[in-house]
Design a protein around this motif. Structure first.
Motif, PDB file in Angstrom:
ATOM      1  N   PRO A   1     -30.487 -13.228  -6.981  1.00  0.00           N
ATOM      2  CA  PRO A   1     -30.156 -12.158  -7.469  1.00  0.00           C
ATOM      3  C   PRO A   1     -31.789 -11.818  -7.425  1.00  0.00           C
ATOM      4  O   PRO A   1     -32.714 -11.023  -8.791  1.00  0.00           O
ATOM      5  CB  PRO A   1     -29.210 -11.711  -8.353  1.00  0.00           C
ATOM      6  CG  PRO A   1     -29.479 -12.354 -10.054  1.00  0.00           C
ATOM      7  CD  PRO A   1     -30.229 -13.804  -8.930  1.00  0.00           C
ATOM      8  N   ARG A   2     -32.543 -11.851  -6.416  1.00  0.00           N
ATOM      9  CA  ARG A   2     -34.256 -11.394  -6.428  1.00  0.00           C
ATOM     10  C   ARG A   2     -34.095 -11.555  -5.152  1.00  0.00           C
ATOM     11  O   ARG A   2     -33.598 -11.997  -4.328  1.00  0.00           O
ATOM     12  CB  ARG A   2     -34.493 -12.737  -7.142  1.00  0.00           C
ATOM     13  CG  ARG A   2     -34.743 -13.936  -6.589  1.00  0.00           C
ATOM     14  CD  ARG A   2     -35.202 -14.737  -7.337  1.00  0.00           C
ATOM     15  NE  ARG A   2     -35.265 -14.806  -8.959  1.00  0.00           N
ATOM     16  CZ  ARG A   2     -36.159 -15.072  -9.510  1.00  0.00           C
ATOM     17  NH1 ARG A   2     -37.431 -15.505  -9.273  1.00  0.00           N
ATOM     18  NH2 ARG A   2     -35.828 -15.139 -11.337  1.00  0.00           N
TER      19      ARG A   2
ATOM     20  N   ASP B   1     -24.943 -25.067 -12.133  1.00  0.00           N
ATOM     21  CA  ASP B   1     -25.303 -24.078 -10.808  1.00  0.00           C
ATOM     22  C   ASP B   1     -25.595 -22.967 -11.748  1.00  0.00           C
ATOM     23  O   ASP B   1     -26.540 -22.555 -11.833  1.00  0.00           O
ATOM     24  CB  ASP B   1     -23.975 -23.750 -10.362  1.00  0.00           C
ATOM     25  CG  ASP B   1     -22.715 -23.452 -11.017  1.00  0.00           C
ATOM     26  OD1 ASP B   1     -22.730 -23.675 -12.492  1.00  0.00           O
ATOM     27  OD2 ASP B   1     -21.953 -23.313 -10.160  1.00  0.00           O
ATOM     28  N   LEU B   2     -25.278 -22.770 -12.772  1.00  0.00           N
ATOM     29  CA  LEU B   2     -25.512 -21.302 -13.975  1.00  0.00           C
ATOM     30  C   LEU B   2     -27.309 -21.861 -14.054  1.00  0.00           C
ATOM     31  O   LEU B   2     -27.658 -20.924 -14.310  1.00  0.00           O
ATOM     32  CB  LEU B   2     -24.644 -21.117 -15.308  1.00  0.00           C
ATOM     33  CG  LEU B   2     -23.438 -21.550 -14.823  1.00  0.00           C
ATOM     34  CD1 LEU B   2     -22.058 -21.634 -16.642  1.00  0.00           C
ATOM     35  CD2 LEU B   2     -22.901 -20.229 -14.802  1.00  0.00           C
ATOM     36  N   GLU B   3     -27.491 -22.838 -14.151  1.00  0.00           N
ATOM     37  CA  GLU B   3     -28.419 -22.840 -14.346  1.00  0.00           C
ATOM     38  C   GLU B   3     -30.234 -22.748 -13.137  1.00  0.00           C
ATOM     39  O   GLU B   3     -30.833 -22.096 -13.360  1.00  0.00           O
ATOM     40  CB  GLU B   3     -29.200 -24.587 -15.047  1.00  0.00           C
ATOM     41  CG  GLU B   3     -30.779 -24.901 -15.401  1.00  0.00           C
ATOM     42  CD  GLU B   3     -31.087 -26.487 -15.752  1.00  0.00           C
ATOM     43  OE1 GLU B   3     -31.675 -26.806 -16.337  1.00  0.00           O
ATOM     44  OE2 GLU B   3     -30.828 -27.387 -15.006  1.00  0.00           O
ATOM     45  N   ALA B   4     -29.598 -23.515 -12.409  1.00  0.00           N
ATOM     46  CA  ALA B   4     -30.240 -22.935 -10.751  1.00  0.00           C
ATOM     47  C   ALA B   4     -30.455 -21.665 -10.486  1.00  0.00           C
ATOM     48  O   ALA B   4     -31.524 -20.828 -10.312  1.00  0.00           O
ATOM     49  CB  ALA B   4     -29.428 -23.549  -9.848  1.00  0.00           C
ATOM     50  N   ILE B   5     -29.730 -20.248 -10.517  1.00  0.00           N
ATOM     51  CA  ILE B   5     -29.213 -19.332 -10.526  1.00  0.00           C
ATOM     52  C   ILE B   5     -29.778 -18.858 -11.630  1.00  0.00           C
ATOM     53  O   ILE B   5     -31.163 -18.315 -11.095  1.00  0.00           O
ATOM     54  CB  ILE B   5     -27.901 -18.434 -10.745  1.00  0.00           C
ATOM     55  CG1 ILE B   5     -27.721 -18.893  -9.300  1.00  0.00           C
ATOM     56  CG2 ILE B   5     -27.802 -16.896 -10.544  1.00  0.00           C
ATOM     57  CD1 ILE B   5     -27.641 -18.733  -7.932  1.00  0.00           C
TER      58      ILE B   5
ATOM     59  N   ILE C   1     -31.241 -21.632  -5.384  1.00  0.00           N
ATOM     60  CA  ILE C   1     -30.385 -21.289  -4.357  1.00  0.00           C
ATOM     61  C   ILE C   1     -29.373 -22.349  -5.021  1.00  0.00           C
ATOM     62  O   ILE C   1     -29.832 -23.990  -5.062  1.00  0.00           O
ATOM     63  CB  ILE C   1     -30.220 -21.367  -3.919  1.00  0.00           C
ATOM     64  CG1 ILE C   1     -30.833 -20.238  -2.926  1.00  0.00           C
ATOM     65  CG2 ILE C   1     -28.526 -21.186  -2.456  1.00  0.00           C
ATOM     66  CD1 ILE C   1     -31.759 -20.594  -1.252  1.00  0.00           C
ATOM     67  N   ALA C   2     -28.123 -22.279  -5.387  1.00  0.00           N
ATOM     68  CA  ALA C   2     -27.018 -23.652  -6.024  1.00  0.00           C
ATOM     69  C   ALA C   2     -26.018 -23.600  -4.744  1.00  0.00           C
ATOM     70  O   ALA C   2     -25.211 -22.880  -4.641  1.00  0.00           O
ATOM     71  CB  ALA C   2     -26.406 -22.931  -7.209  1.00  0.00           C
ATOM     72  N   VAL C   3     -26.180 -25.245  -4.649  1.00  0.00           N
ATOM     73  CA  VAL C   3     -25.326 -25.686  -3.859  1.00  0.00           C
ATOM     74  C   VAL C   3     -24.658 -27.022  -4.573  1.00  0.00           C
ATOM     75  O   VAL C   3     -24.806 -27.886  -5.222  1.00  0.00           O
ATOM     76  CB  VAL C   3     -26.384 -26.076  -2.532  1.00  0.00           C
ATOM     77  CG1 VAL C   3     -25.632 -27.227  -2.003  1.00  0.00           C
ATOM     78  CG2 VAL C   3     -26.694 -25.469  -1.808  1.00  0.00           C
ATOM     79  N   THR C   4     -22.957 -26.495  -4.640  1.00  0.00           N
ATOM     80  CA  THR C   4     -22.294 -27.410  -5.485  1.00  0.00           C
ATOM     81  C   THR C   4     -21.449 -28.193  -4.441  1.00  0.00           C
ATOM     82  O   THR C   4     -20.094 -27.240  -3.909  1.00  0.00           O
ATOM     83  CB  THR C   4     -21.689 -26.684  -6.462  1.00  0.00           C
ATOM     84  OG1 THR C   4     -22.469 -26.005  -7.517  1.00  0.00           O
ATOM     85  CG2 THR C   4     -20.583 -27.994  -7.337  1.00  0.00           C
ATOM     86  N   PRO C   5     -21.506 -28.982  -4.293  1.00  0.00           N
ATOM     87  CA  PRO C   5     -20.616 -30.188  -3.796  1.00  0.00           C
ATOM     88  C   PRO C   5     -18.662 -29.754  -4.698  1.00  0.00           C
ATOM     89  O   PRO C   5     -19.033 -30.230  -5.377  1.00  0.00           O
ATOM     90  CB  PRO C   5     -20.737 -31.268  -3.058  1.00  0.00           C
ATOM     91  CG  PRO C   5     -21.756 -31.162  -3.923  1.00  0.00           C
ATOM     92  CD  PRO C   5     -22.009 -30.459  -4.706  1.00  0.00           C
ATOM     93  N   LEU C   6     -17.646 -29.507  -4.308  1.00  0.00           N
ATOM     94  CA  LEU C   6     -16.257 -29.515  -4.746  1.00  0.00           C
ATOM     95  C   LEU C   6     -15.048 -30.325  -4.333  1.00  0.00           C
ATOM     96  O   LEU C   6     -15.092 -30.691  -2.991  1.00  0.00           O
ATOM     97  CB  LEU C   6     -15.899 -28.055  -4.401  1.00  0.00           C
ATOM     98  CG  LEU C   6     -16.770 -26.399  -5.515  1.00  0.00           C
ATOM     99  CD1 LEU C   6     -16.104 -25.663  -4.926  1.00  0.00           C
ATOM    100  CD2 LEU C   6     -16.867 -26.712  -6.554  1.00  0.00           C
ATOM    101  N   GLN C   7     -14.797 -30.278  -4.956  1.00  0.00           N
ATOM    102  CA  GLN C   7     -13.422 -31.677  -4.354  1.00  0.00           C
ATOM    103  C   GLN C   7     -12.663 -30.798  -4.735  1.00  0.00           C
ATOM    104  O   GLN C   7     -11.802 -29.786  -5.859  1.00  0.00           O
ATOM    105  CB  GLN C   7     -13.187 -33.098  -5.013  1.00  0.00           C
ATOM    106  CG  GLN C   7     -13.700 -33.234  -6.635  1.00  0.00           C
ATOM    107  CD  GLN C   7     -13.111 -34.441  -7.060  1.00  0.00           C
ATOM    108  OE1 GLN C   7     -13.374 -35.029  -6.327  1.00  0.00           O
ATOM    109  NE2 GLN C   7     -12.916 -34.847  -8.120  1.00  0.00           N
TER     110      GLN C   7
END
Length: 254
Positions: free
Chosen positions: A169-170, A221-225, A230-236
């Motif tokens: 948020p910036r 992802d919480l830390e990156a934001i 930008i948080a890029v997270t691969p999900l399965q």
């Protein structure tokens, strides 16, 4: 390249227009099929107890009276003659971080695409104090969206996987870069339910009006934001806890 664009904020949401703008930097073959009304928190739900209606607004532009999952299913089975090469869901107005992804209609639309074997990416614009006063609240997503999608177009995606992207948020100029991180977790023990009364004096309840606390574990992802990236997270989609299979199976032997 054919791209299907959808969301959970609804067909008329400004974030959908931002996502379409991003998509057009990669292709002219863009199709829009999104819920006719907001479906935030719908998760991966299907509409089963009432009919779903499909409305055509213009060439390659459709709305569905249902959930994000309904919208993707209708697009793949009723709207498109050939499947898309890419499904983009968003840009959601608000975060889809940590275990909130289990509630997210934005992520669930991408899940449906992954189940269909289509490369799928969910995108969300986080909101917060740093975004207050911005003339363009989607500034980070608008500017950085193409920079995130580009490298993902030919990246190997394992079967039944997708990518979840959150923008901090910036302003775009203050984003610190792109980080590939794992999913974090919130502390839902501190979540809130607010009670009120309607004009007839009947009680009602409203979920999620207060911020939920979370621990900024390293590499999440919480830390990156929180740090402006930008948080890029691969999900399965395989939810099996494989390490427990043998231990649990022993409980039922003999």
């Amino acid at each position: 390249m054919r791209i299907l664009v959808t969301n959970d904020d609804g067909y008329h949401a400004p974030g959908l227009a931002v996502l379409e703008e991003i998509a057009r930097q990669f292709s002219d073959d863009i199709w829009v099929c999104a819920p006719s009304e907001e479906q935030s928190g719908a998760g991966h739900s299907l509409t089963l107890s009432q009919p779903v209606r499909l409305q055509k607004f213009a060439e390659r532009r459709f709305a569905v009276t249902g959930t994000p999952t309904d919208s993707v299913m209708m697009a793949l089975r009723e709207v498109l003659d050939d499947p898309p090469d890419l499904i983009l869901s968003g840009v959601n107005r608000g975060a889809n971080l940590g275990d909130d992804i289990t509630y997210s209609g934005t992520v669930s639309a991408a899940i449906e695409g992954a189940l269909a074997g289509i490369r799928s990416i969910a995108m969300s614009q986080v909101y917060g104090p740093a975004a207050n006063g911005l003339s363009d609240t989607f500034s980070a997503a608008r500017e950085w969206g193409p920079k995130v999608i580009g490298p993902l177009l030919d990246a190997p995606f394992a079967e039944r996987t997708l990518v979840n992207v959150n923008f901090p948020p910036r302003p775009a100029s203050e984003v610190k870069g792109i980080r590939v991180v794992r999913q974090g977790f919130h502390d839902y023990s501190r979540g809130s339910i607010v009670e009120g009364r309607d004009p007839r004096g009947l009680r009602y309840f409203w979920f999620g009006l207060h911020a939920i606390e979370h621990t900024l574990d390293h590499g999440t992802d919480l830390e990156a934001i929180d740090e402006g990236s930008i948080a890029v997270t691969p999900l399965q989609l395989d939810l099996t806890h494989h390490a427990t299979i043998d231990t649990l199976a022993q409980r039922f032997e003999g």
